[in-house]
Design an enzyme around this catalytic site. Structure first.
Site, PDB file in Angstrom:
ATOM      1  N   ASP A  44      14.467 -68.869 -37.162  1.00  0.00           N
ATOM      2  CA  ASP A  44      15.169 -69.519 -38.294  1.00  0.00           C
ATOM      3  C   ASP A  44      14.243 -70.387 -39.147  1.00  0.00           C
ATOM      4  O   ASP A  44      14.694 -71.060 -40.074  1.00  0.00           O
ATOM      5  CB  ASP A  44      16.337 -70.366 -37.766  1.00  0.00           C
ATOM      6  N   GLY A  45      12.937 -70.383 -38.833  1.00  0.00           N
ATOM      7  CA  GLY A  45      11.979 -71.106 -39.676  1.00  0.00           C
ATOM      8  C   GLY A  45      11.572 -72.466 -39.131  1.00  0.00           C
ATOM      9  O   GLY A  45      10.607 -73.063 -39.604  1.00  0.00           O
ATOM     10  N   GLU A  46      12.323 -72.995 -38.181  1.00  0.00           N
ATOM     11  CA  GLU A  46      11.933 -74.298 -37.630  1.00  0.00           C
ATOM     12  C   GLU A  46      10.642 -74.169 -36.825  1.00  0.00           C
ATOM     13  O   GLU A  46      10.266 -73.077 -36.396  1.00  0.00           O
ATOM     14  CB  GLU A  46      13.060 -74.843 -36.740  1.00  0.00           C
ATOM     15  N   ARG A  83      -1.025 -84.875 -71.690  1.00  0.00           N
ATOM     16  CA  ARG A  83      -0.356 -83.742 -71.043  1.00  0.00           C
ATOM     17  C   ARG A  83       1.033 -83.572 -71.651  1.00  0.00           C
ATOM     18  O   ARG A  83       1.802 -84.524 -71.743  1.00  0.00           O
ATOM     19  CB  ARG A  83      -0.262 -83.988 -69.530  1.00  0.00           C
ATOM     20  N   LYS A 113      -7.172 -87.046 -72.867  1.00  0.00           N
ATOM     21  CA  LYS A 113      -6.238 -85.932 -72.604  1.00  0.00           C
ATOM     22  C   LYS A 113      -4.811 -86.430 -72.722  1.00  0.00           C
ATOM     23  O   LYS A 113      -4.488 -87.517 -72.280  1.00  0.00           O
ATOM     24  CB  LYS A 113      -6.472 -85.391 -71.188  1.00  0.00           C
TER      25      LYS A 113
HETATM   26  C1  R5P Z   1      -5.234 -84.949 -63.493  1.00  0.00           C
HETATM   27  O1  R5P Z   1      -5.326 -85.622 -64.476  1.00  0.00           O
HETATM   28  C2  R5P Z   1      -6.391 -84.285 -62.810  1.00  0.00           C
HETATM   29  O2  R5P Z   1      -7.551 -85.032 -62.877  1.00  0.00           O
HETATM   30  C3  R5P Z   1      -6.638 -82.905 -63.343  1.00  0.00           C
HETATM   31  O3  R5P Z   1      -7.246 -82.999 -64.612  1.00  0.00           O
HETATM   32  C4  R5P Z   1      -5.390 -82.113 -63.435  1.00  0.00           C
HETATM   33  O4  R5P Z   1      -4.622 -82.233 -62.269  1.00  0.00           O
HETATM   34  C5  R5P Z   1      -5.723 -80.686 -63.692  1.00  0.00           C
HETATM   35  O5  R5P Z   1      -4.549 -79.962 -63.739  1.00  0.00           O
HETATM   36  P1  R5P Z   1      -4.515 -78.521 -64.374  1.00  0.00           P
HETATM   37  O6  R5P Z   1      -5.647 -77.738 -63.782  1.00  0.00           O
HETATM   38  O7  R5P Z   1      -3.162 -77.983 -63.953  1.00  0.00           O
HETATM   39  O8  R5P Z   1      -4.620 -78.686 -65.854  1.00  0.00           O
END
Ligand code: R5P
Length: 298
Positions: free
Chosen positions: A42-44, A199, A197
């Site tokens: 069952d995965g446990e 995101r 950067k």
């Molecule tokens: C986060 O800021 C880390 O230093 C990496 O830049 C980040 O996790 C890279 O993620 P990915 O390869 O998904 O762009």
């Protein structure tokens, strides 16, 4: 003091390297044993530790693909205590869930705090390599164990880069990478710089290159981790468009989820190098010696 080093079968090779490196440094008993692991239909999981254990136990468990491993940590640490271990350390060359350090929207789990607290309840010491700590300054804030130890892969990556791309410009793709880039650059006197950067999503980042004359530069992007590869890919595209002669990559943690390697190659990245924190074909530099030193100092 006598120590039992525990590992799981899938990480036996890495644990053996640590065992060997530790024995080169100290005469103390350091006995390596594999935790028996049975998966029920069952995965446990059923785990069995070797008996008797020494007073000190060190568990080697890299926390890439972490979810099931967190259950293993719970079972191993609690069982080791019941068996009489009085000092239990976790050596996790990659420490998962450190990037989610804030709730961006109400209700979001702050995974760093939750997982950090979970580990602190189980272990007396946690040893890791280049954890991704963004808004907290020390590992101990994220993982409040009595001994929270960080070692870095930057030096061994710097040594590798010095052989393969002597004099290359080391570039951090974001501000958090500045610490590793500074360490690596200082070691061999490389020029260095750091990008900005933003995101926007798992696979969507906007990068601004620092003001450098990129024409003809050999660039090595240096970071703690590459996951989807999109951060590296975006930086590489900008660098090559700005005239860089080559763009290679060196990371401590080779997470490389899904098609990350293709994504980076497609963007023009040449070589991809990593430490052995996470087993991957790109591993070229070993963190085992620094981990063994850290264990010795506990
Ligand atoms: C986060 O800021 C880390 O230093 C990496 O830049 C980040 O996790 C890279 O993620 P990915 O390869 O998904 O762009």
């Amino acid at each position: 003091m006598a120590t039992t080093l525990l590992c799981f079968e899938d990480e036996q090779e890495a644990a053996q390297r640590l065992h060997h490196a530790f024995q080169e440094l100290a005469d103390d008993t350091f006995e390596l044993s594999v935790v028996e692991r049975h998966r029920f239909p069952d995965g446990e999981l059923k785990l069995r530790l070797p008996t008797p254990l020494h007073d000190r136990v060190v568990l080697w468990r890299g926390l890439h693909q972490p979810n099931e491993k967190l259950v293993e940590l719970l079972l191993v640490a609690r069982t080791a205590r019941q068996l009489g271990a009085f000092h239990i350390s976790l050596v996790a060359p990659y420490l998962a869930y450190m990037r989610q350090d804030i709730a961006f929207r109400p209700g979001e789990a702050v995974s760093q705090r939750v997982v950090g607290g979970f580990l602190a309840d189980l272990f007396d010491a946690v040893v890791t390599v280049d954890p991704h700590l963004h808004r907290v300054a020390t590992l101990q804030e994220a993982v409040p164990v009595p001994q929270a130890v960080v070692v870095s892969g930057a030096a061994v990556l710097a040594d590798w880069v010095a052989q393969r791309r002597p004099g290359a410009l080391l570039l951090g793709p974001d501000e958090e990478a500045a610490q590793w880039v500074a360490q690596a650059a200082a070691r061999h006197g490389n020029p260095s710089a750091v990008c900005r950067k933003e995101r926007h999503g798992d696979k969507s980042v906007a990068i601004t290159l620092p003001p450098v004359d990129w024409a003809g530069q050999q660039v090595v992007i240096l970071d703690d981790v590459a996951s989807t590869g999109h951060t590296v890919a975006q930086a590489a595209r900008l660098l090559l468009a700005a005239g860089a002669a080559s763009v290679d990559v060196a990371v401590t943690h080779a997470l490389f989820a899904g098609d990350a390697i293709e994504v980076m190659r497609h963007a023009g990245v040449g070589e991809v190098w990593s430490t052995d924190c996470i087993p991957h074909s790109s591993n070229v530099a070993s963190v085992t010696p620094v981990l063994a030193q850290a264990l010795l100092a506990l």
